[in-house]
Design a protein around this motif. Structure first.
Motif, PDB file in Angstrom:
ATOM      1  N   GLY A  82      -6.575   3.330  17.633  1.00  0.00           N
ATOM      2  CA  GLY A  82      -6.130   4.170  16.532  1.00  0.00           C
ATOM      3  C   GLY A  82      -5.941   3.457  15.216  1.00  0.00           C
ATOM      4  N   THR A  83      -6.594   2.309  15.026  1.00  0.00           N
ATOM      5  CA  THR A  83      -6.432   1.557  13.783  1.00  0.00           C
ATOM      6  C   THR A  83      -7.509   1.927  12.773  1.00  0.00           C
ATOM      7  N   ASP A  84      -7.173   1.741  11.498  1.00  0.00           N
ATOM      8  CA  ASP A  84      -8.149   1.891  10.427  1.00  0.00           C
ATOM      9  C   ASP A  84      -8.874   0.576  10.155  1.00  0.00           C
ATOM     10  N   ALA A  85      -8.191  -0.540  10.429  1.00  0.00           N
ATOM     11  CA  ALA A  85      -8.776  -1.861  10.195  1.00  0.00           C
ATOM     12  C   ALA A  85      -7.927  -2.889  10.932  1.00  0.00           C
ATOM     13  N   ALA A  86      -8.448  -4.106  11.058  1.00  0.00           N
ATOM     14  CA  ALA A  86      -7.722  -5.176  11.749  1.00  0.00           C
ATOM     15  C   ALA A  86      -6.510  -5.641  10.957  1.00  0.00           C
ATOM     16  N   TYR A  87      -6.572  -5.514   9.645  1.00  0.00           N
ATOM     17  CA  TYR A  87      -5.424  -5.923   8.805  1.00  0.00           C
ATOM     18  C   TYR A  87      -5.390  -5.050   7.552  1.00  0.00           C
ATOM     19  N   ALA A  88      -4.200  -4.979   6.960  1.00  0.00           N
ATOM     20  CA  ALA A  88      -4.007  -4.138   5.789  1.00  0.00           C
ATOM     21  C   ALA A  88      -4.765  -4.717   4.586  1.00  0.00           C
ATOM     22  N   PRO A  89      -5.147  -3.845   3.641  1.00  0.00           N
ATOM     23  CA  PRO A  89      -5.864  -4.324   2.463  1.00  0.00           C
ATOM     24  C   PRO A  89      -5.088  -5.365   1.678  1.00  0.00           C
ATOM     25  N   VAL A  90      -5.763  -6.417   1.282  1.00  0.00           N
ATOM     26  CA  VAL A  90      -5.131  -7.476   0.492  1.00  0.00           C
ATOM     27  C   VAL A  90      -5.074  -7.032  -0.961  1.00  0.00           C
ATOM     28  N   PRO A  91      -3.879  -6.956  -1.567  1.00  0.00           N
ATOM     29  CA  PRO A  91      -3.806  -6.532  -2.979  1.00  0.00           C
ATOM     30  C   PRO A  91      -4.610  -7.463  -3.876  1.00  0.00           C
ATOM     31  N   ALA A  92      -5.105  -6.924  -4.953  1.00  0.00           N
ATOM     32  CA  ALA A  92      -5.934  -7.716  -5.872  1.00  0.00           C
ATOM     33  C   ALA A  92      -5.185  -8.931  -6.399  1.00  0.00           C
ATOM     34  N   SER A  93      -3.892  -8.776  -6.639  1.00  0.00           N
ATOM     35  CA  SER A  93      -3.099  -9.893  -7.169  1.00  0.00           C
ATOM     36  C   SER A  93      -3.024 -11.036  -6.169  1.00  0.00           C
ATOM     37  N   ALA A  94      -2.917 -10.685  -4.863  1.00  0.00           N
ATOM     38  CA  ALA A  94      -2.843 -11.719  -3.838  1.00  0.00           C
ATOM     39  C   ALA A  94      -4.222 -12.358  -3.633  1.00  0.00           C
ATOM     40  N   ALA A  95      -5.284 -11.549  -3.725  1.00  0.00           N
ATOM     41  CA  ALA A  95      -6.621 -12.059  -3.496  1.00  0.00           C
ATOM     42  C   ALA A  95      -7.067 -13.033  -4.574  1.00  0.00           C
ATOM     43  N   THR A  96      -6.503 -12.916  -5.786  1.00  0.00           N
ATOM     44  CA  THR A  96      -6.930 -13.765  -6.896  1.00  0.00           C
ATOM     45  C   THR A  96      -5.931 -14.859  -7.220  1.00  0.00           C
ATOM     46  N   SER A  97      -4.800 -14.878  -6.524  1.00  0.00           N
ATOM     47  CA  SER A  97      -3.775 -15.872  -6.843  1.00  0.00           C
ATOM     48  C   SER A  97      -4.135 -17.230  -6.264  1.00  0.00           C
ATOM     49  N   GLN A 141       0.829  -1.204   0.000  1.00  0.00           N
ATOM     50  CA  GLN A 141       0.000   0.000   0.000  1.00  0.00           C
ATOM     51  C   GLN A 141       0.867   1.259   0.000  1.00  0.00           C
ATOM     52  N   GLN A 142       1.930   1.254   0.798  1.00  0.00           N
ATOM     53  CA  GLN A 142       2.848   2.389   0.831  1.00  0.00           C
ATOM     54  C   GLN A 142       3.500   2.597  -0.545  1.00  0.00           C
ATOM     55  N   ASP A 143       3.881   1.508  -1.170  1.00  0.00           N
ATOM     56  CA  ASP A 143       4.509   1.586  -2.488  1.00  0.00           C
ATOM     57  C   ASP A 143       3.560   2.221  -3.503  1.00  0.00           C
ATOM     58  N   GLY A 144       2.258   2.079  -3.253  1.00  0.00           N
ATOM     59  CA  GLY A 144       1.259   2.684  -4.123  1.00  0.00           C
ATOM     60  C   GLY A 144       0.875   4.092  -3.732  1.00  0.00           C
ATOM     61  N   GLY A 145       1.480   4.620  -2.663  1.00  0.00           N
ATOM     62  CA  GLY A 145       1.248   6.009  -2.289  1.00  0.00           C
ATOM     63  C   GLY A 145       0.229   6.240  -1.196  1.00  0.00           C
ATOM     64  N   SER A 146      -0.219   5.170  -0.503  1.00  0.00           N
ATOM     65  CA  SER A 146      -1.221   5.323   0.561  1.00  0.00           C
ATOM     66  C   SER A 146      -0.665   4.844   1.898  1.00  0.00           C
ATOM     67  N   ALA A 147      -1.342   5.216   2.974  1.00  0.00           N
ATOM     68  CA  ALA A 147      -0.925   4.838   4.331  1.00  0.00           C
ATOM     69  C   ALA A 147      -2.130   4.383   5.129  1.00  0.00           C
ATOM     70  N   GLY A 148      -1.873   3.593   6.174  1.00  0.00           N
ATOM     71  CA  GLY A 148      -2.953   3.140   7.046  1.00  0.00           C
ATOM     72  C   GLY A 148      -2.399   2.570   8.330  1.00  0.00           C
ATOM     73  N   GLN A 149      -3.277   2.472   9.343  1.00  0.00           N
ATOM     74  CA  GLN A 149      -2.894   1.964  10.659  1.00  0.00           C
ATOM     75  C   GLN A 149      -3.680   0.671  10.905  1.00  0.00           C
ATOM     76  N   TYR A 150      -2.970  -0.415  11.220  1.00  0.00           N
ATOM     77  CA  TYR A 150      -3.619  -1.728  11.253  1.00  0.00           C
ATOM     78  C   TYR A 150      -3.260  -2.505  12.521  1.00  0.00           C
ATOM     79  N   GLY A 151      -4.181  -3.392  12.920  1.00  0.00           N
ATOM     80  CA  GLY A 151      -3.949  -4.236  14.083  1.00  0.00           C
ATOM     81  C   GLY A 151      -5.157  -4.292  14.988  1.00  0.00           C
ATOM     82  N   LEU A 152      -4.895  -4.577  16.261  1.00  0.00           N
ATOM     83  CA  LEU A 152      -5.966  -4.781  17.229  1.00  0.00           C
ATOM     84  C   LEU A 152      -5.999  -3.711  18.319  1.00  0.00           C
ATOM     85  N   GLY A 153      -5.067  -2.762  18.273  1.00  0.00           N
ATOM     86  CA  GLY A 153      -5.001  -1.734  19.300  1.00  0.00           C
ATOM     87  C   GLY A 153      -5.805  -0.500  18.944  1.00  0.00           C
TER      88      GLY A 153
END
Length: 322
Positions: free
Chosen positions: A307-322, A293-305
């Motif tokens: 101040g998070t945006d989500a429990a886990y970082a977005p799964v790239p489309a290539s990984a989701a379809t592989s 995500q950073q390589d694509g120019g975006s940022a986010g906060q992830y985990g279980l604590g």
């Protein structure tokens, strides 16, 4: 006026009440009270056994989930960082297990870890003698490597280290060549500011910062120190294609986690990503995907604590379809 006879009557009444209570407790009410207490104790024992059983089941489920994620990690994020280079920066007070698991995951994801740099506490020391010696070394290394540390709002030492470790793009970057950067890093290591592990060094595209907990000083002093480490992460982000700060907050000792202070810094979270459960397979996968995500120019906060945006970082489309 209250005379002496009134006091006598009051005292006698108190003792009579005590006597009646003792008689009733030892007699007619004894069985009822004892039975009630025994029933309550039995109920508490049953509740405790039920809770222990639920805890055991939950732990078994978590262990099974983590084992499964470990087993499929290669299929989930294998190749997600192909053709990317990554520098790992380790801060004081960090968890060695997080560094090891993240480094292994970066390899599985197809990237090449170009260096692992452990930064010492002298990097953020406010001791006058240490500051003078540190700044002198930083100035000498900046001159010898041709790094301009006067631009921007970051501390010169942070700009220097970021420029020596990372680059903003494979082409068009104005930093030193890899050999010169390696020599500069070694000079910082010789001065005791960092330690460097880089068998095949090159300046990297992306950076993972394994952060730790600041334990020295009172609360305000710890926060101030943590803010200096956040500033280093921000400088690394400005001089690279992206930064992810990784920690396992659940396993950290008492103190002020750098990652928590990062999330309290709005300017930093707009640019730098973080993962707070990097001690688990889920968190390790989030580190990989947050780098994508950073390589694509975006940022986010992830985990279980907090101040998070989500429990886990977005799964790239290539990984989701592989």
């Amino acid at each position: 006026m209250i005379d002496f006879r009134y006091h006598i009557v009051s005292i006698v009444s108190i003792f009579l009440a005590l006597a009646v209570g003792i008689v009733l407790g030892a007699g007619p009410l004894q069985g009822e009270i004892g039975s009630t207490l025994q029933n309550e104790i039995a109920g508490l024992r049953t509740d405790k056994a039920d809770l222990n059983e639920q805890l055991t089941t939950a732990r078994a489920g978590t262990e099974a989930r983590d084992s499964f994620l470990d087993a499929v990690s290669g299929r989930v994020y294998g190749g997600a960082l192909r053709d990317r280079t990554v520098a790992v920066v380790v801060m004081p007070g960090s968890d060695a297990a997080v560094s090891e698991s993240v480094t292994a995951a970066l390899g599985t994801a197809g990237s090449r870890v170009t260096s692992t740099t452990t930064v010492t506490e002298d990097w953020v020391s406010t001791n006058a003698k240490t500051v003078a010696a540190r700044d002198e070394v930083v100035g000498q290394v900046a001159t010898s490597t041709g790094v301009d540390t006067s631009s921007g709002s970051a501390a010169p030492r942070d700009l220097l280290l970021a420029t020596l470790l990372a680059r903003t793009a494979p082409a068009g970057d104005d930093g030193p060549d890899d050999s010169t950067a390696r020599t500069g890093l070694q000079a910082l290591a010789d001065a005791g500011l960092v330690s460097l592990d880089a068998e095949s060094f090159s300046r990297a595209d992306l950076v993972v910062v394994v952060s730790g907990t600041v334990s020295d000083g009172d609360s305000s002093a710890r926060t101030a120190t943590a803010q200096q480490w956040v500033a280093l992460a921000s400088a690394l982000d400005a001089r690279s294609r992206g930064v992810v700060v990784a920690d396992d907050l659940a396993a950290q000792a008492d103190g002020t986690p750098v990652l928590t202070v990062l999330r309290d810094t709005a300017a930093a979270t707009r640019e730098v990503s973080s993962v707070d459960d990097a001690g688990s397979p889920l968190g390790v996968a989030s580190v990989v995907f947050a780098l994508v995500q950073q390589d694509g120019g975006s940022a986010g906060q992830y985990g279980l604590g907090a101040g998070t945006d989500a429990a886990y970082a977005p799964v790239p489309a290539s990984a989701a379809t592989s």
